[in-house]
Design a protein around this motif. Structure first.
Motif, short mmCIF file in Angstrom:
data_model
loop_
_atom_site.label_atom_id
_atom_site.label_comp_id
_atom_site.label_asym_id
_atom_site.label_seq_id
_atom_site.Cartn_x
_atom_site.Cartn_y
_atom_site.Cartn_z
N ALA A 109 1.22 -1.05 -0.03
CA ALA A 109 0.51 0.33 0.21
C ALA A 109 0.72 1.72 -0.22
CB ALA A 109 -0.52 -0.06 1.11
N VAL A 143 -2.21 5.48 -3.70
CA VAL A 143 -2.98 5.46 -2.80
C VAL A 143 -2.17 7.03 -2.60
CG1 VAL A 143 -2.29 4.71 -0.22
CG2 VAL A 143 -3.23 3.46 -1.92
N CYS A 195 -5.66 -1.50 -3.46
CA CYS A 195 -4.68 -2.59 -3.30
C CYS A 195 -5.27 -3.99 -2.83
CB CYS A 195 -3.96 -2.02 -1.52
SG CYS A 195 -3.49 -0.62 -2.50
N ALA A 216 -4.24 -5.89 1.68
CA ALA A 216 -3.60 -4.40 1.82
C ALA A 216 -4.54 -2.78 2.19
CB ALA A 216 -2.72 -3.83 1.42
N ALA A 275 -3.20 1.10 3.46
CA ALA A 275 -3.61 2.53 2.19
C ALA A 275 -5.35 3.18 3.40
CB ALA A 275 -4.96 1.09 1.21
#
Length: 186
Positions: free
Chosen positions: A15, A21, A143, A147, A151
């Protein structure tokens, strides 16, 4: 088998290394600047610029969370039915509404309580929709499922950093412009 799953730290780094992100985090930080500027300084702005009483200004600002709830509730159907579950265009739609509402609020010079409340309501609606997309859904969809928490943490952290910078800069600008009392000593 569980042995083949990547470690928690490897998933978190997945992430952290994802530039999308960070872009969503930056977009969310910008939205948080508007959100907290309206919430923290909106009453003062309406009192100084539009000569509202404290009660009138507080009542007008209450439009933001009231209509914001409607924005959050309608953001899913708007995204799914109008934009065919594409989060980017949905978020752009709500972002455009927020920019329009903020410009309208700043450009209104004649005493127009209806126009001020309408712009605050549109801003609240847009912020409510943006919170769903930028504050959660978009980051989680970028993600892997494992994850998603990392994120969301990155986006949330960057968002609140934007809010903190906004508070400091707004306070400094208000102080420099003479809108508030004695300096705080910063």
């Amino acid at each position: 088998p569980p042995e083949s799953l990547p470690s928690v730290s490897a998933v978190q780094w997945e992430a952290a290394r994802n530039p999308l992100v960070w872009m969503i985090g930056l977009a969310s930080a910008c939205m948080y600047v508007a959100r907290y500027a309206l919430s923290n300084w909106g009453v003062l702005y309406l009192q100084v610029e539009h000569k509202y009483s404290l009660m009138e200004a507080s009542s007008a600002i209450s439009m933001i969370p009231i209509v914001g709830a409607l924005g959050t509730l309608s953001s899913g159907p708007i995204s799914d039915y109008i934009f065919r579950a594409r989060r980017g265009p949905s978020s752009l739609f709500f972002g455009g509404l927020l920019v329009l509402a903020m410009c309208l609020l700043l450009l209104v010079r004649a005493p127009s309580p209806l126009l001020v409340r309408a712009s605050l309501g549109v801003a609240g609606f847009a912020i409510g929709g943006q919170l769903l997309f930028l504050g959660g859904l978009s980051a989680a969809e970028l993600c892997s499922r494992r994850a998603a928490g990392a994120a969301l943490g990155i986006v949330g952290g960057v968002s609140y950093l934007g809010a903190a910078v906004q508070d400091y800069v707004s306070g400094w600008l208000l102080q420099a412009g003479g809108a508030v009392g004695e300096p705080l000593g910063f």
